[in-house]
Design a protein around this motif. Structure first.
Motif, PDB file in Angstrom:
ATOM      1  N   HIS A  13      49.593  -4.108  33.084  1.00 29.09           N
ATOM      2  CA  HIS A  13      49.023  -4.745  31.886  1.00 29.09           C
ATOM      3  C   HIS A  13      47.598  -4.265  31.617  1.00 29.09           C
ATOM      4  O   HIS A  13      47.169  -4.226  30.458  1.00 29.09           O
ATOM      5  N   ASN A  16      48.188  -0.490  30.400  1.00 29.55           N
ATOM      6  CA  ASN A  16      49.016  -0.458  29.190  1.00 29.55           C
ATOM      7  C   ASN A  16      49.027  -1.824  28.523  1.00 29.55           C
ATOM      8  O   ASN A  16      50.070  -2.476  28.457  1.00 29.55           O
ATOM      9  N   ARG A  18      49.353  -4.890  26.148  1.00 35.58           N
ATOM     10  CA  ARG A  18      50.214  -5.176  25.017  1.00 35.58           C
ATOM     11  C   ARG A  18      49.411  -5.883  23.929  1.00 35.58           C
ATOM     12  O   ARG A  18      48.479  -6.613  24.207  1.00 35.58           O
ATOM     13  N   ASN A  19      49.807  -5.638  22.685  1.00 35.70           N
ATOM     14  CA  ASN A  19      49.273  -6.360  21.529  1.00 35.70           C
ATOM     15  C   ASN A  19      47.762  -6.223  21.353  1.00 35.70           C
ATOM     16  O   ASN A  19      47.069  -7.203  21.086  1.00 35.70           O
ATOM     17  N   ARG A  54      52.585 -13.218  16.220  1.00 34.58           N
ATOM     18  CA  ARG A  54      52.022 -12.334  17.219  1.00 34.58           C
ATOM     19  C   ARG A  54      50.590 -12.758  17.523  1.00 34.58           C
ATOM     20  O   ARG A  54      49.869 -13.208  16.643  1.00 34.58           O
ATOM     21  N   SER A  70      46.665  -9.511  27.894  1.00 38.94           N
ATOM     22  CA  SER A  70      47.928  -8.857  27.565  1.00 38.94           C
ATOM     23  C   SER A  70      49.119  -9.771  27.843  1.00 38.94           C
ATOM     24  O   SER A  70      50.018  -9.934  27.008  1.00 38.94           O
ATOM     25  N   GLU A  74      51.989 -11.895  25.100  1.00 41.07           N
ATOM     26  CA  GLU A  74      53.451 -11.850  25.193  1.00 41.07           C
ATOM     27  C   GLU A  74      54.051 -13.240  25.340  1.00 41.07           C
ATOM     28  O   GLU A  74      55.091 -13.543  24.770  1.00 41.07           O
TER      29      GLU A  74
END
Length: 141
Positions: A13, A16, A18-19, A54, A70, A74
């Protein structure tokens, strides 16, 4: 072995996230931890049914702070404002040792369970969640 798995999840996380998104156009201030230099801002996109479409974040920080942000983005997809607020309050209470709930049912966030044992790192893990609280207060569906 669990420690290795948790370490891998946190590093994934962190490397990489997310969001992530540039949120400059939303005029959202960064929430900062001056002790370690972490900074983050969070924004929420809503669906027409008043559920979270989101959660986005922007910022920089250590592996714990970035991974926590991150993972949070999610976890909160398709939640109501009330559900997201309750999850946020629960997470910060768990990290501070004020709630004995186990994070086993929280998906990847379970990997942050060990942060509770390192008081100096609790602020790193909770910073994105505090930014989320502000986003939930200021943004409307």
């Amino acid at each position: 072995m669990f420690d290795d798995l948790y370490q891998e999840i946190i590093l994934d996380h962190y490397k990489n996230p997310r969001n992530t998104k540039n949120l400059e156009d939303r005029h959202i201030p960064f929430l900062e931890n001056p002790v370690c230099g972490d900074s983050v801002r969070v924004a929420v996109d809503w669906r027409e049914n008043d559920r979270i479409e989101r959660v986005w974040f922007e910022g920089h920080g250590c592996a714990i702070s970035t991974a926590s942000a991150s993972m949070m983005t999610e976890l909160l997809r398709d939640r109501t404002r009330e559900e997201a607020g309750e999850i946020c309050r629960s997470f910060t209470a768990i990290m501070r040792g004020q709630d004995g709930t186990d994070l086993a049912d929280w998906g990847d966030i379970e990997a942050l369970q060990g942060v509770k044992d390192y008081p100096a790192r609790i602020k790193c893990a909770t910073l994105p969640w505090h930014s989320l609280e502000r986003a939930l207060e200021r943004e409307t569906p």
